[in-house]
Design a protein around this motif. Structure first.
Motif, PDB file in Angstrom:
ATOM      1  N   LEU A 169       9.686   7.443 -10.846  1.00 51.50           N
ATOM      2  CA  LEU A 169      10.110   5.865  -9.672  1.00 51.50           C
ATOM      3  C   LEU A 169       9.360   4.681 -10.328  1.00 51.50           C
ATOM      4  N   SER A 170       9.386   3.508 -10.338  1.00 53.49           N
ATOM      5  CA  SER A 170       8.400   2.211 -11.165  1.00 53.49           C
ATOM      6  C   SER A 170       7.044   2.217 -10.001  1.00 53.49           C
ATOM      7  N   TYR A 171       6.826   1.000 -10.973  1.00 52.40           N
ATOM      8  CA  TYR A 171       5.013   0.628 -10.866  1.00 52.40           C
ATOM      9  C   TYR A 171       5.299   0.546  -9.717  1.00 52.40           C
ATOM     10  N   PRO A 172       3.825   1.369  -9.012  1.00 48.33           N
ATOM     11  CA  PRO A 172       4.417   0.730  -7.668  1.00 48.33           C
ATOM     12  C   PRO A 172       3.056  -0.510  -7.073  1.00 48.33           C
ATOM     13  N   LYS A 173       4.016  -1.225  -6.080  1.00 46.24           N
ATOM     14  CA  LYS A 173       3.146  -2.638  -5.567  1.00 46.24           C
ATOM     15  C   LYS A 173       2.981  -2.409  -4.159  1.00 46.24           C
ATOM     16  N   PRO A 174       1.968  -3.359  -4.007  1.00 45.40           N
ATOM     17  CA  PRO A 174       2.017  -3.421  -2.028  1.00 45.40           C
ATOM     18  C   PRO A 174       3.610  -4.237  -2.595  1.00 45.40           C
ATOM     19  N   ASP A 175       4.462  -3.958  -0.789  1.00 40.85           N
ATOM     20  CA  ASP A 175       5.286  -4.911   0.055  1.00 40.85           C
ATOM     21  C   ASP A 175       6.140  -5.081  -0.941  1.00 40.85           C
ATOM     22  N   GLN A 176       6.975  -4.044  -1.829  1.00 42.53           N
ATOM     23  CA  GLN A 176       7.680  -3.811  -3.073  1.00 42.53           C
ATOM     24  C   GLN A 176       8.742  -2.155  -3.092  1.00 42.53           C
ATOM     25  N   LEU A 202      10.347   0.587  -3.986  1.00 48.53           N
ATOM     26  CA  LEU A 202      10.500   1.901  -5.501  1.00 48.53           C
ATOM     27  C   LEU A 202      11.919   1.699  -5.885  1.00 48.53           C
ATOM     28  N   ASP A 251       7.977  -3.121 -13.976  1.00 53.85           N
ATOM     29  CA  ASP A 251       7.770  -3.954 -15.217  1.00 53.85           C
ATOM     30  C   ASP A 251       6.913  -3.235 -16.434  1.00 53.85           C
TER      31      ASP A 251
END
Lengths: 224, 224
Positions: free
Chosen positions: B197-204, B206, B224
């Motif tokens: 899973l991609s790097y987790p960011k708020p409101d983005q 996965l 990223d």
């Protein structure tokens, strides 16, 4: 392929972090549930929980106080309690997403769609969707001088698990419960059993206790 | 099903040990290689290794000084070095068997049929059959007062791994290398990848980085 400490030093930071995080092998995947003294709930993915002892029943976990762990660490320090909740495939995305850097006033439960659940007299939230849920009392918190990570030791107070997963011998079949493993920073895996091996003794052959009785090799003996 | 601390206290010892050992989730499976100052080789299965930090590159492990760990602990204390070697299916029985209580003068390498292998200038034996081999210098040894287990912290000096397992991003594909996981005291599992899973960011949302590019959900973005 051989990499030395010098090779490591020359690697770009992100690559190095991904590499080193992969080397210990499979890691546990747990959701850490905490609540601040004034009621703010927090949820964070942790991959650093480990067994510390059965009597007393203790678990350890490593936290990074300068990362998203900081709110959780603060809350469990203040309240003395936290929960660990096994991650399974159906809640994997939500669990991974809980590691995003949300502002303090945002509950990762709300942000990821997971449900906080409480036991009477225990102040930390469990994850309702998780199948194996542990409630722990903080026993010791220690900063490791070597790299400023924090070792949190907890004593088990509550275990909630599906009856079908608990064997007569005490073993909990986490494969049946769908628990996932982590490797590196971002890879998640389901387990597929290879064997349950009998208690090893010098000069005695091992038996696979998970195999049907007729197939047990080499002589059908059971573990003592 | 709910078990409290009191229920735990009332359980027979062996059942309790099996239960508590199952609760942290999947554990890493490593063979710990050591050699005494006078040349006695020792090999022991350990399921308590964990990532401690990437810069410096540190790993932790928990040892029980009153168990079969005692020889290993003594040797790594004396010499300052040890190895950790990932277990895969082909060496699983030998690895499990290394945990039997052999007398000091017996090398678990010889007893289990595994092969000690050395790097110039590094005094601890690697397991030749293992695909991912780590050489570590002892950085710190600390007895945890809470239950007299010992926390050993090591600094990575050598990494040996198959080129096919190391990705461009630094991630080591331990599933490709056949590394196994442990649960409880005696259950071994192979990993089957669910996702990266991609790097987790708020409101983005996965992304699954392990999926073929066209299938990446929900919008094909990369981490990223």
């Amino acid at each position: 392929m051989h990499l030395s400490a010098d090779t490591l030093n020359d690697m770009p930071h992100r690559q190095r972090v991904a590499l080193i995080n992969s080397l210990s092998g499979y890691k546990s995947a747990n959701l850490l549930g905490t609540r601040s003294a004034d009621g703010q709930e927090n949820l964070a993915m942790v991959s650093s929980c480990f067994h510390l002892g059965a009597d007393p029943a203790l678990m350890g976990m490593i936290m990074r106080p300068h990362s998203v762990d900081r709110h959780s660490l603060e809350y469990l320090q203040d309240t003395g309690v936290y929960t660990l909740n096994h991650v399974h495939a159906d809640i994997l995305h939500a669990a991974h997403q809980s590691a995003a850097r949300y502002p303090r006033q945002v509950s990762e439960f709300a942000a990821t769609g997971l449900t906080p659940q409480y036991l009477p007299g225990f102040a930390a939230p469990f994850v309702a969707e998780s199948r194996i849920q542990l409630g722990l009392n903080v026993a010791e918190i220690q900063t490791l001088a070597i790299n400023d990570t924090v070792l949190v030791i907890g004593r088990l107070a509550h275990i909630q698990l599906p009856g079908y997963a608990l064997g007569a011998d005490g073993y909990v079949d986490i494969e049946k419960a769908g628990t996932v493993a982590v490797s590196g920073l971002d890879s998640y895996h389901q387990g597929r059993r290879l064997a349950r091996l009998s208690y090893p003794k010098p000069d005695q052959p091992l038996t696979d206790m998970a195999a049907p009785a007729d197939d047990r090799k080499p002589n059908g003996q059971d573990a003592d």
